[in-house]
Scaffold this active site. Structure first.
Site, PDB file in Angstrom:
ATOM      1  N   ALA A  13      67.502   4.134 -48.593  1.00  0.00           N
ATOM      2  CA  ALA A  13      67.337   5.478 -48.038  1.00  0.00           C
ATOM      3  C   ALA A  13      68.634   6.220 -48.380  1.00  0.00           C
ATOM      4  CB  ALA A  13      67.139   5.403 -46.533  1.00  0.00           C
ATOM      5  N   ASP A  14      68.514   7.350 -49.067  1.00  0.00           N
ATOM      6  CA  ASP A  14      69.701   8.122 -49.487  1.00  0.00           C
ATOM      7  C   ASP A  14      70.016   9.208 -48.450  1.00  0.00           C
ATOM      8  OD1 ASP A  14      69.701   6.606 -51.791  1.00  0.00           O
ATOM      9  OD2 ASP A  14      69.110   8.245 -53.133  1.00  0.00           O
ATOM     10  N   ALA A  43      63.974   1.351 -56.978  1.00  0.00           N
ATOM     11  CA  ALA A  43      62.851   2.195 -56.534  1.00  0.00           C
ATOM     12  C   ALA A  43      62.791   3.487 -57.351  1.00  0.00           C
ATOM     13  CB  ALA A  43      63.000   2.502 -55.051  1.00  0.00           C
ATOM     14  N   ASN A 185      76.778   3.606 -68.152  1.00  0.00           N
ATOM     15  CA  ASN A 185      77.439   4.899 -68.340  1.00  0.00           C
ATOM     16  C   ASN A 185      78.899   4.579 -68.698  1.00  0.00           C
ATOM     17  OD1 ASN A 185      78.831   4.376 -65.946  1.00  0.00           O
ATOM     18  ND2 ASN A 185      77.601   5.778 -64.714  1.00  0.00           N
ATOM     19  N   GLY A 226      76.255  11.414 -69.702  1.00  0.00           N
ATOM     20  CA  GLY A 226      76.072  12.635 -68.905  1.00  0.00           C
ATOM     21  C   GLY A 226      75.655  13.807 -69.781  1.00  0.00           C
ATOM     22  N   ASP A 250      71.604  18.436 -59.297  1.00  0.00           N
ATOM     23  CA  ASP A 250      71.977  17.141 -58.713  1.00  0.00           C
ATOM     24  C   ASP A 250      71.763  16.055 -59.780  1.00  0.00           C
ATOM     25  OD1 ASP A 250      72.175  14.795 -57.262  1.00  0.00           O
ATOM     26  OD2 ASP A 250      70.495  15.216 -55.908  1.00  0.00           O
ATOM     27  N   ALA A 253      70.566   9.848 -60.019  1.00  0.00           N
ATOM     28  CA  ALA A 253      69.375   9.199 -60.600  1.00  0.00           C
ATOM     29  C   ALA A 253      68.981   9.714 -61.983  1.00  0.00           C
ATOM     30  CB  ALA A 253      68.170   9.263 -59.659  1.00  0.00           C
ATOM     31  N   ALA A 254      69.840  10.524 -62.612  1.00  0.00           N
ATOM     32  CA  ALA A 254      69.552  10.931 -64.006  1.00  0.00           C
ATOM     33  C   ALA A 254      69.380   9.675 -64.852  1.00  0.00           C
ATOM     34  CB  ALA A 254      70.698  11.774 -64.550  1.00  0.00           C
ATOM     35  N   GLY A 255      70.270   8.710 -64.628  1.00  0.00           N
ATOM     36  CA  GLY A 255      70.213   7.466 -65.390  1.00  0.00           C
ATOM     37  C   GLY A 255      68.947   6.663 -65.082  1.00  0.00           C
ATOM     38  N   ASP A 256      68.474   6.759 -63.854  1.00  0.00           N
ATOM     39  CA  ASP A 256      67.248   6.023 -63.493  1.00  0.00           C
ATOM     40  C   ASP A 256      66.032   6.636 -64.189  1.00  0.00           C
ATOM     41  OD1 ASP A 256      68.745   4.394 -61.821  1.00  0.00           O
ATOM     42  OD2 ASP A 256      68.506   5.730 -60.108  1.00  0.00           O
TER      43      ASP A 256
HETATM   44  P1  ATP Z   1      73.226   8.139 -62.417  1.00  0.00           P
HETATM   45  O1  ATP Z   1      74.101   6.961 -62.070  1.00  0.00           O
HETATM   46  O2  ATP Z   1      73.675   9.430 -61.782  1.00  0.00           O
HETATM   47  O3  ATP Z   1      71.783   7.870 -62.253  1.00  0.00           O
HETATM   48  P2  ATP Z   1      74.245   7.622 -65.053  1.00  0.00           P
HETATM   49  O4  ATP Z   1      75.689   7.799 -64.741  1.00  0.00           O
HETATM   50  O5  ATP Z   1      73.713   6.251 -65.221  1.00  0.00           O
HETATM   51  O6  ATP Z   1      73.378   8.410 -63.992  1.00  0.00           O
HETATM   52  P3  ATP Z   1      74.288   9.814 -66.912  1.00  0.00           P
HETATM   53  O7  ATP Z   1      74.978   9.664 -68.197  1.00  0.00           O
HETATM   54  O8  ATP Z   1      74.940  10.664 -65.883  1.00  0.00           O
HETATM   55  O9  ATP Z   1      73.882   8.387 -66.383  1.00  0.00           O
HETATM   56  O10 ATP Z   1      72.850  10.438 -67.164  1.00  0.00           O
HETATM   57  C1  ATP Z   1      71.851   9.780 -67.917  1.00  0.00           C
HETATM   58  C2  ATP Z   1      71.258  10.743 -68.919  1.00  0.00           C
HETATM   59  O11 ATP Z   1      70.789  11.892 -68.216  1.00  0.00           O
HETATM   60  C3  ATP Z   1      72.257  11.281 -69.947  1.00  0.00           C
HETATM   61  O12 ATP Z   1      72.371  10.383 -71.036  1.00  0.00           O
HETATM   62  C4  ATP Z   1      71.630  12.625 -70.300  1.00  0.00           C
HETATM   63  O13 ATP Z   1      70.599  12.455 -71.257  1.00  0.00           O
HETATM   64  C5  ATP Z   1      70.984  13.056 -68.978  1.00  0.00           C
HETATM   65  N1  ATP Z   1      71.868  13.958 -68.210  1.00  0.00           N
HETATM   66  C6  ATP Z   1      72.833  13.617 -67.323  1.00  0.00           C
HETATM   67  N2  ATP Z   1      73.435  14.711 -66.824  1.00  0.00           N
HETATM   68  C7  ATP Z   1      72.821  15.774 -67.395  1.00  0.00           C
HETATM   69  C8  ATP Z   1      72.979  17.188 -67.284  1.00  0.00           C
HETATM   70  N3  ATP Z   1      73.891  17.737 -66.463  1.00  0.00           N
HETATM   71  N4  ATP Z   1      72.166  17.989 -68.025  1.00  0.00           N
HETATM   72  C9  ATP Z   1      71.212  17.464 -68.842  1.00  0.00           C
HETATM   73  N5  ATP Z   1      71.013  16.139 -68.989  1.00  0.00           N
HETATM   74  C10 ATP Z   1      71.801  15.302 -68.289  1.00  0.00           C
HETATM   75  O1  RIB Z   2      71.028   5.892 -59.186  1.00  0.00           O
HETATM   76  C1  RIB Z   2      70.971   6.656 -58.010  1.00  0.00           C
HETATM   77  C2  RIB Z   2      70.851   5.746 -56.813  1.00  0.00           C
HETATM   78  O2  RIB Z   2      72.053   5.037 -56.642  1.00  0.00           O
HETATM   79  C3  RIB Z   2      70.638   6.479 -55.500  1.00  0.00           C
HETATM   80  O3  RIB Z   2      69.286   6.733 -55.222  1.00  0.00           O
HETATM   81  C4  RIB Z   2      71.299   5.565 -54.485  1.00  0.00           C
HETATM   82  O4  RIB Z   2      70.387   4.910 -53.651  1.00  0.00           O
HETATM   83  C5  RIB Z   2      72.126   4.584 -55.304  1.00  0.00           C
HETATM   84  O5  RIB Z   2      71.554   3.351 -55.282  1.00  0.00           O
END
Ligand code: ATP
Ligand code: RIB
Length: 314
Positions: A13-14, A43, A185, A226, A250, A253-256
């Site tokens: 839960a976030d 999830a 990352n 990023g 925000d 979860a971009a990476g997810d």
């Molecule tokens: P998180 O841990 O926040 O889920 P992460 O740190 O594993 O993410 P990021 O590199 O931040 O991974 O993001 C994954 C992908 O999302 C990047 O490779 C890119 O394609 C996209 N991304 C991230 N930030 C942005 C942004 N501000 N605008 C557009 N695309 C983005």
């Molecule tokens: O990747 C994003 C997630 O990291 C969040 O939903 C939080 O729960 C942490 O696990």
């Protein structure tokens, strides 16, 4: 042909607050919003993969509290099979305390709860499910022994293994040798190769560090950068998949969303470059909204963004 994507990992839960800037140590700042969102890297990847059209099962653990039921129901409503999301009566569900600043960057503390008690014994119960997988998605918010065993079972069954090495910890070569796509990352990359977290990598040194991880066993590495995009490093080539330009709200979860979309595209038989572009577009759609599992994000929107991007770059 197998199509199922099995995600083995955490549910949290976030608890999310928005602040103009993060507090310094010992400082208090006033935030301007507070919301509880469903989250957890496992999830989030399961939810995103289902929303993007994948056939998805989640394997994990929650507590017997209200948050645990809510997290399971949220996944189930998105079409994720949650038969192997078990319960632990002795601990609470996992939680994450997340601050988002004005630029959409985050700072996260997690308390594993039931994710932390998800052992190899519970994992073995899902052995047949793992054997039915085309792709297994893993992260590091459950015990590392469980991640290792999951990767081992997945490989034994001939599944493709995608490991998101987050949160950052060192990982053994034995685990790396079971991984088809390793997706750190920059912070996670530094940790994996034993460098200080503050180190600023240029593109050449990122590729060199990724090659180090390949030499230690990972088949392919995708470094997530990023707003700069993501760099794929394989035996034969390097490819930069630039991020799409969108209004960032925000980045949680971009990476997810990236990993989930990559899995959906690969499970559908797409080529790597096309899968990478789809993943890039899905991640861009995710950063435009708050919360790790935004309900209104659809596959149609991701495809539309990709189409628009391709027509402007012609
Ligand atoms: P998180 O841990 O926040 O889920 P992460 O740190 O594993 O993410 P990021 O590199 O931040 O991974 O993001 C994954 C992908 O999302 C990047 O490779 C890119 O394609 C996209 N991304 C991230 N930030 C942005 C942004 N501000 N605008 C557009 N695309 C983005
Ligand atoms: O990747 C994003 C997630 O990291 C969040 O939903 C939080 O729960 C942490 O696990």
């Amino acid at each position: 042909m197998k199509k199922r994507i099995v995600v083995i990992g955490s549910l949290n839960a976030d608890f999310v607050v928005s602040v103009h800037r993060f507090p310094l140590p010992g400082e208090t700042v006033v935030g301007h919003s507070f919301t509880v969102f469903p989250g957890g890297k496992g999830a989030n990847q399961a939810y995103a993969a289902a929303r993007l059209g994948g056939t998805v099962s989640m394997v994990g653990r929650v507590g017997t509290d209200a948050q645990g039921s809510w997290l399971r129901e949220h996944l189930e409503a998105a079409g994720v099979d949650v038969n192997f999301v078990g319960e632990d009566r002795t601990v609470s569900s996992g939680v994450a305390s997340i601050s988002i600043d004005h630029a959409g960057q985050n700072s996260i503390v997690i308390v594993p709860g039931a994710n932390g008690t998800f052992g190899v014994e519970q994992l073995i119960e899902s052995r047949e499910l793992i054997a039915s997988a085309a792709i297994v998605l893993l992260q590091l918010e459950i015990p590392i022994e469980t991640v290792y065993e999951a990767a081992r079972l997945a490989k034994e069954a001939g599944a493709l293994v995608i490991l998101d090495p987050a949160p950052a910890v060192e990982v053994s070569n034995d685990l790396l040798a079971l991984v088809d796509y390793l997706t750190p990352n920059e912070t996670e990359l530094a940790t994996l190769v034993g460098m200080p977290l503050e180190v600023e990598f240029d593109e050449r040194s990122i590729a060199a560090r990724a090659r180090e991880l390949r030499a230690r066993g990972a088949r392919k590495v995708i470094v997530k950068l990023g707003v700069r995009g993501a760099l794929l490093v394989t035996q034969d080539e390097e490819q930069l998949w630039p991020a799409l330009k969108v209004a960032t709200v925000d980045t949680t979860a971009a990476g997810d969303w990236f990993n989930a979309a990559l899995a959906v595209a690969l499970a559908a038989g797409e080529a790597e470059t096309k899968a990478g572009m789809f993943a890039t577009a899905a991640a861009a759609c995710a950063v435009m909204r708050k919360g790790a599992q935004p309900g209104e994000l659809t596959r149609a929107e991701v495809e539309e963004l990709l189409k628009r991007q391709q027509s402007t770059s012609c």
